[in-house]
Motif scaffolding. Structure first.
Motif, PDB file in Angstrom:
ATOM      1  N   LEU A 249       0.833  -1.204   0.000  1.00  0.00           N
ATOM      2  CA  LEU A 249       0.000   0.000   0.000  1.00  0.00           C
ATOM      3  C   LEU A 249       0.867   1.252   0.000  1.00  0.00           C
ATOM      4  O   LEU A 249       0.546   2.250  -0.665  1.00  0.00           O
ATOM      5  CB  LEU A 249      -0.925  -0.010   1.217  1.00  0.00           C
ATOM      6  N   GLY A 250       1.973   1.209   0.746  1.00  0.00           N
ATOM      7  CA  GLY A 250       2.859   2.367   0.813  1.00  0.00           C
ATOM      8  C   GLY A 250       3.486   2.697  -0.523  1.00  0.00           C
ATOM      9  O   GLY A 250       3.511   3.860  -0.949  1.00  0.00           O
ATOM     10  N   VAL A 251       3.996   1.666  -1.215  1.00  0.00           N
ATOM     11  CA  VAL A 251       4.628   1.896  -2.516  1.00  0.00           C
ATOM     12  C   VAL A 251       3.602   2.388  -3.534  1.00  0.00           C
ATOM     13  O   VAL A 251       3.861   3.319  -4.306  1.00  0.00           O
ATOM     14  CB  VAL A 251       5.312   0.599  -3.017  1.00  0.00           C
ATOM     15  N   CYS A 252       2.424   1.783  -3.530  1.00  0.00           N
ATOM     16  CA  CYS A 252       1.384   2.175  -4.487  1.00  0.00           C
ATOM     17  C   CYS A 252       0.848   3.585  -4.230  1.00  0.00           C
ATOM     18  O   CYS A 252       0.333   4.239  -5.146  1.00  0.00           O
ATOM     19  CB  CYS A 252       0.230   1.169  -4.447  1.00  0.00           C
ATOM     20  N   SER A 253       0.976   4.059  -2.985  1.00  0.00           N
ATOM     21  CA  SER A 253       0.449   5.385  -2.650  1.00  0.00           C
ATOM     22  C   SER A 253       1.413   6.519  -2.980  1.00  0.00           C
ATOM     23  O   SER A 253       1.017   7.686  -2.977  1.00  0.00           O
ATOM     24  CB  SER A 253       0.088   5.443  -1.163  1.00  0.00           C
ATOM     25  N   ILE A 254       2.671   6.187  -3.274  1.00  0.00           N
ATOM     26  CA  ILE A 254       3.680   7.231  -3.523  1.00  0.00           C
ATOM     27  C   ILE A 254       3.256   8.190  -4.637  1.00  0.00           C
ATOM     28  O   ILE A 254       3.333   9.421  -4.463  1.00  0.00           O
ATOM     29  CB  ILE A 254       5.065   6.601  -3.812  1.00  0.00           C
ATOM     30  N   PRO A 255       2.803   7.703  -5.799  1.00  0.00           N
ATOM     31  CA  PRO A 255       2.395   8.649  -6.854  1.00  0.00           C
ATOM     32  C   PRO A 255       1.244   9.570  -6.445  1.00  0.00           C
ATOM     33  O   PRO A 255       1.163  10.718  -6.902  1.00  0.00           O
ATOM     34  CB  PRO A 255       1.963   7.724  -8.005  1.00  0.00           C
TER      35      PRO A 255
END
Length: 336
Positions: A249-255
């Motif tokens: 979830l953290g990586v996907c939320s970066i953008p």
């Protein structure tokens, strides 16, 4: 003298089984039988098994497909040994594997043990990368196969597990055929008072998957399995098991932070860069191979995303189902 029964469920893997049988034929300790349970395979291993009938005390059984957990139970029922050893058919072992186990049980007996897994020099770069990822402290490997792991009491896994006949008799074998069946079995045995232990020297070379797509599917299944374990033992679902989901979830939320709050976007990129750098350096140090190190970074993301996705999928399902629901159905394709 203690007699061992080595139980191996097989599903469409005669070539891999042959390599494992060759390893077993070279064991320095010989007080064992081999129980092969063909679990409804389309590609049978009967010819391969027959080729070792003069070199091993080996028995072959064919049954309708019911999944690996129940295939092992089938083997338990037909084994004559005092102590059972479970190995996956895609494993390789050194000639002294059984001698190491036998010595451990003679000096510090336990009714339940597990051993670690690693890669073999002959494995492909992707296989070595996947092996690194599955055993690394930078992934979910940090909570499996360790003496004192972050998940709590050591739970042997069925790819490399040993148990006494007494454990089988008191547990009744595997409760389910899939979805974390080996961890459920270990938990049940430990709660009956049996002591578990890791034997670090009793390792196997585990082939695992040969590509990232099947590896993702496998880890997605593992993520789902962790939720299923919580169906039976809610207290075994711990905060540490949510890390792959939080990472995903953290990586996907970066953008998204670029639209919401730009400083967080750059902080996310920096954090991700640090993680990738540490992962690459650690992989390079352990594998001594630049190509494998690069592939290890990819394998780690595949592993964490796969596990996190499966954890989310099954967790969402669990929220809406009856709390008494148990996942006990059989599997057609082996997940590991």
């Amino acid at each position: 003298m203690r007699k061992y029964s080595i139980i191996i469920p097989v599903y469409n893997r005669p070539d891999e089984l042959q390599e494992l049988l060759e390893c077993l034929s070279r064991q320095t300790v010989r007080n064992f039988e081999v129980i092969i349970v063909e679990d409804g395979s389309r590609v049978k291993a009967d010819v391969v098994v027959a080729g070792y009938s003069s070199r091993l005390d080996i028995k072959y059984f064919y049954k309708e497909n019911g999944g690996q957990g129940f295939a092992r139970n089938y083997g338990f029922e037909r084994a004559s040994g005092d102590y059972f050893i479970l190995l996956d058919s895609d494993a390789l072992i050194e000639p002294d594997y059984l001698a190491i186990v036998d010595k451990k049980l003679d000096t510090d007996y336990v009714d339940l043990y597990g051993g670690p897994d690693t890669d073999h020099p002959s494995f492909s770069p992707i296989q070595k990368a996947i092996s690194y990822s599955m055993t690394s402290l930078f992934t979910t490997g940090g909570i499996r196969g360790k003496k004192n792991n972050m998940g709590g009491t050591f739970h042997p896994r069925s790819f490399n597990m040993g148990l006494s006949r007494k454990v089988w008799e008191q547990t009744g074998g595997f409760l389910t055929s899939r979805m974390g069946e080996d961890i459920l079995f270990s938990i049940a045995a430990i709660r009956l008072g049996f002591r578990s232990a890791l034997i670090p020297e009793a390792f196997i070379y585990h082939k695992r998957r040969t590509g990232f797509v099947p590896f993702f599917k496998q880890l997605k299944f593992f993520g789902r399995a962790r939720i299923n374990i919580g169906r039976f033992y809610p207290d075994e679902l711990k905060l540490v098991h949510t890390f792959p989901l939080l990472f995903t979830l953290g990586v996907c939320s970066i953008p998204l932070w670029l639209l919401v709050y730009e400083p967080f976007f750059y902080l996310g990129l920096i954090g991700l860069g640090i993680y990738v750098s540490l992962l690459f350096v650690d992989a390079l140090g352990k594998t001594k191979n630049v190509e494998v190190a690069f592939l290890s970074v990819a394998a780690a993301f595949v592993q964490l995303f796969g596990y996190g996705t499966g954890f989310l999928q099954e967790g969402w399902k669990r929220i809406w189902e009856k709390k008494s629901h148990r996942e006990t159905g059989a599997t057609i394709e082996y997940p590991s």
